[in-house]
Write a protein that holds these residues in place. Structure first.
Motif, mmCIF file in Angstrom:
data_model
loop_
_atom_site.group_PDB
_atom_site.id
_atom_site.type_symbol
_atom_site.label_atom_id
_atom_site.label_comp_id
_atom_site.label_asym_id
_atom_site.label_seq_id
_atom_site.Cartn_x
_atom_site.Cartn_y
_atom_site.Cartn_z
ATOM 1 N N ALA A 40 8.501 -7.840 -0.546
ATOM 2 C CA ALA A 40 7.973 -7.659 -1.904
ATOM 3 C C ALA A 40 8.336 -6.312 -2.511
ATOM 4 C CB ALA A 40 6.457 -7.827 -1.887
ATOM 5 N N SER A 41 8.218 -6.285 -3.812
ATOM 6 C CA SER A 41 8.518 -5.079 -4.585
ATOM 7 C C SER A 41 7.499 -3.985 -4.295
ATOM 8 C CB SER A 41 8.484 -5.407 -6.071
ATOM 9 O OG SER A 41 7.143 -5.694 -6.469
ATOM 10 N N ALA A 42 7.867 -2.784 -4.655
ATOM 11 C CA ALA A 42 6.955 -1.647 -4.505
ATOM 12 C C ALA A 42 5.687 -1.875 -5.315
ATOM 13 C CB ALA A 42 7.651 -0.357 -4.930
ATOM 14 N N GLY A 43 5.812 -2.483 -6.489
ATOM 15 C CA GLY A 43 4.641 -2.770 -7.326
ATOM 16 C C GLY A 43 3.669 -3.712 -6.642
ATOM 17 N N PHE A 44 4.190 -4.736 -5.978
ATOM 18 C CA PHE A 44 3.339 -5.685 -5.250
ATOM 19 C C PHE A 44 2.625 -4.971 -4.114
ATOM 20 C CE2 PHE A 44 2.453 -8.801 -1.955
ATOM 21 C CZ PHE A 44 1.847 -9.823 -2.669
ATOM 22 N N LYS A 45 3.356 -4.159 -3.383
ATOM 23 C CA LYS A 45 2.756 -3.422 -2.270
ATOM 24 C C LYS A 45 1.723 -2.414 -2.776
ATOM 25 C CE LYS A 45 6.510 -4.193 0.921
ATOM 26 N NZ LYS A 45 7.560 -3.624 1.760
ATOM 27 N N HIS A 46 1.976 -1.828 -3.912
ATOM 28 C CA HIS A 46 1.035 -0.895 -4.537
ATOM 29 C C HIS A 46 -0.264 -1.630 -4.894
ATOM 30 C CE1 HIS A 46 0.250 2.894 -6.640
ATOM 31 N NE2 HIS A 46 -0.231 2.177 -7.646
ATOM 32 N N PHE A 47 -0.139 -2.796 -5.512
ATOM 33 C CA PHE A 47 -1.304 -3.622 -5.847
ATOM 34 C C PHE A 47 -2.064 -4.003 -4.582
ATOM 35 C CE2 PHE A 47 -3.087 -7.914 -6.088
ATOM 36 C CZ PHE A 47 -4.050 -7.719 -7.067
ATOM 37 N N THR A 48 -1.330 -4.403 -3.542
ATOM 38 C CA THR A 48 -1.951 -4.783 -2.267
ATOM 39 C C THR A 48 -2.738 -3.608 -1.690
ATOM 40 O OG1 THR A 48 -0.217 -6.411 -1.832
ATOM 41 C CG2 THR A 48 -1.498 -5.665 0.060
ATOM 42 N N GLY A 49 -2.182 -2.423 -1.784
ATOM 43 C CA GLY A 49 -2.883 -1.234 -1.293
ATOM 44 C C GLY A 49 -4.201 -1.021 -2.013
ATOM 45 N N TYR A 50 -4.210 -1.178 -3.337
ATOM 46 C CA TYR A 50 -5.456 -1.029 -4.094
ATOM 47 C C TYR A 50 -6.470 -2.104 -3.726
ATOM 48 C CZ TYR A 50 -3.814 2.764 -7.025
ATOM 49 O OH TYR A 50 -3.375 3.978 -7.465
ATOM 50 N N GLU A 51 -5.992 -3.316 -3.495
ATOM 51 C CA GLU A 51 -6.903 -4.391 -3.081
ATOM 52 C C GLU A 51 -7.505 -4.049 -1.731
ATOM 53 O OE1 GLU A 51 -8.665 -8.034 -1.657
ATOM 54 O OE2 GLU A 51 -7.201 -6.782 -0.647
ATOM 55 N N GLY A 52 -6.699 -3.500 -0.829
ATOM 56 C CA GLY A 52 -7.187 -3.110 0.491
ATOM 57 C C GLY A 52 -8.179 -1.965 0.425
ATOM 58 N N ILE A 53 -7.937 -1.023 -0.467
ATOM 59 C CA ILE A 53 -8.881 0.079 -0.647
ATOM 60 C C ILE A 53 -10.213 -0.462 -1.155
ATOM 61 C CG2 ILE A 53 -9.367 2.145 -2.028
ATOM 62 C CD1 ILE A 53 -6.272 2.685 -1.843
ATOM 63 N N PHE A 54 -10.183 -1.391 -2.104
ATOM 64 C CA PHE A 54 -11.416 -2.012 -2.590
ATOM 65 C C PHE A 54 -12.141 -2.719 -1.439
ATOM 66 C CE2 PHE A 54 -13.882 -5.563 -4.197
ATOM 67 C CZ PHE A 54 -14.716 -4.919 -5.093
ATOM 68 N N CYS A 55 -11.400 -3.459 -0.626
ATOM 69 C CA CYS A 55 -11.982 -4.161 0.526
ATOM 70 C C CYS A 55 -12.658 -3.160 1.460
ATOM 71 C CB CYS A 55 -10.886 -4.927 1.261
ATOM 72 S SG CYS A 55 -11.425 -5.689 2.805
ATOM 73 N N GLY A 56 -11.963 -2.084 1.772
ATOM 74 C CA GLY A 56 -12.530 -1.078 2.668
ATOM 75 C C GLY A 56 -13.784 -0.446 2.111
ATOM 76 N N PHE A 57 -13.766 -0.088 0.829
ATOM 77 C CA PHE A 57 -14.957 0.505 0.228
ATOM 78 C C PHE A 57 -16.113 -0.495 0.150
ATOM 79 C CE2 PHE A 57 -12.276 4.008 -1.596
ATOM 80 C CZ PHE A 57 -12.952 5.032 -0.950
ATOM 81 N N SER A 58 -15.803 -1.789 0.018
ATOM 82 C CA SER A 58 -16.887 -2.782 0.011
ATOM 83 C C SER A 58 -17.566 -2.838 1.381
ATOM 84 C CB SER A 58 -16.382 -4.161 -0.423
ATOM 85 O OG SER A 58 -15.537 -4.750 0.544
#
Length: 179
Positions: free
Chosen positions: A135-153
């Motif tokens: 995947a593109s850097a943008g997709f991986k960037h989005f995935t990282g933010y989703e993972g950060i949200f998951c971790g903070f939850s």
């Protein structure tokens, strides 16, 4: 002869916050970059308390971290061939399937855990797609933010349990599910 019955009261602390905080913080760090483990101890403690869901979750994800680190470190040390993107995608997709089933179990628990397991399911599949499609850097960037949200939850769910237990009332709501 009079027989007396002795009841044993469980006075051990609640191990769930430890597991949730270990999971949440390592997940945040993974998505900022790689992480560590604390869930295995919490999983063993949950087993002792008879909590099948938490035992399964904490031990499984604790072992996930060990297996992931082993895959990465062994290849970096030259002790094994590194996983290719397709193999890593399959590995992550299987964890996504497992997590999806665990999410179904949270429908009987609380909203906070539902958020944790729903976002973790999404995260595993996004990571799998990212590896499979390169995947593109943008997709991986989005995935990282989703993972950060998951971790903070997960951090929220763990800290809510600590604060609610210490204060003997709801300080941070977990969103109880009506059964």
């Amino acid at each position: 002869m009079n027989e007396s019955v002795t009841q044993i009261k469980d006075t051990t602390g609640n191990p769930a916050p430890l597991g949730l905080l270990g999971f949440g913080m390592t997940t945040v760090l993974l998505n900022l970059h790689n992480a560590g483990v604390a869930q295995i101890v919490a999983g063993i403690m949950e087993w002792r308390k008879g909590n099948t869901f938490a035992t399964t979750a904490f031990l499984s994800y604790g072992l996930f971290w060990f297996s992931l680190v082993t895959l990465i470190v062994m290849a970096k040390l030259g002790w094994a061939t590194g996983s290719n993107d397709t193999a890593m995608a399959a590995y992550l997709a299987m964890w996504g399937l497992f997590t999806g089933v665990m999410f179904i179990a949270t429908l009987r628990l609380n909203r906070a855990l539902q958020v944790v397991f729903a976002t973790l399911t999404i995260l595993f599949f996004l990571l799998a797609i990212g590896d499979y499609t390169n995947a593109s850097a943008g997709f991986k960037h989005f995935t990282g933010y989703e993972g950060i949200f998951c971790g903070f939850s997960a951090i929220y769910a763990g800290l809510a349990q600590v604060l609610n237990e210490v204060f003997g009332k709801t300080v941070l709501p977990l969103g109880a599910v009506k059964k």
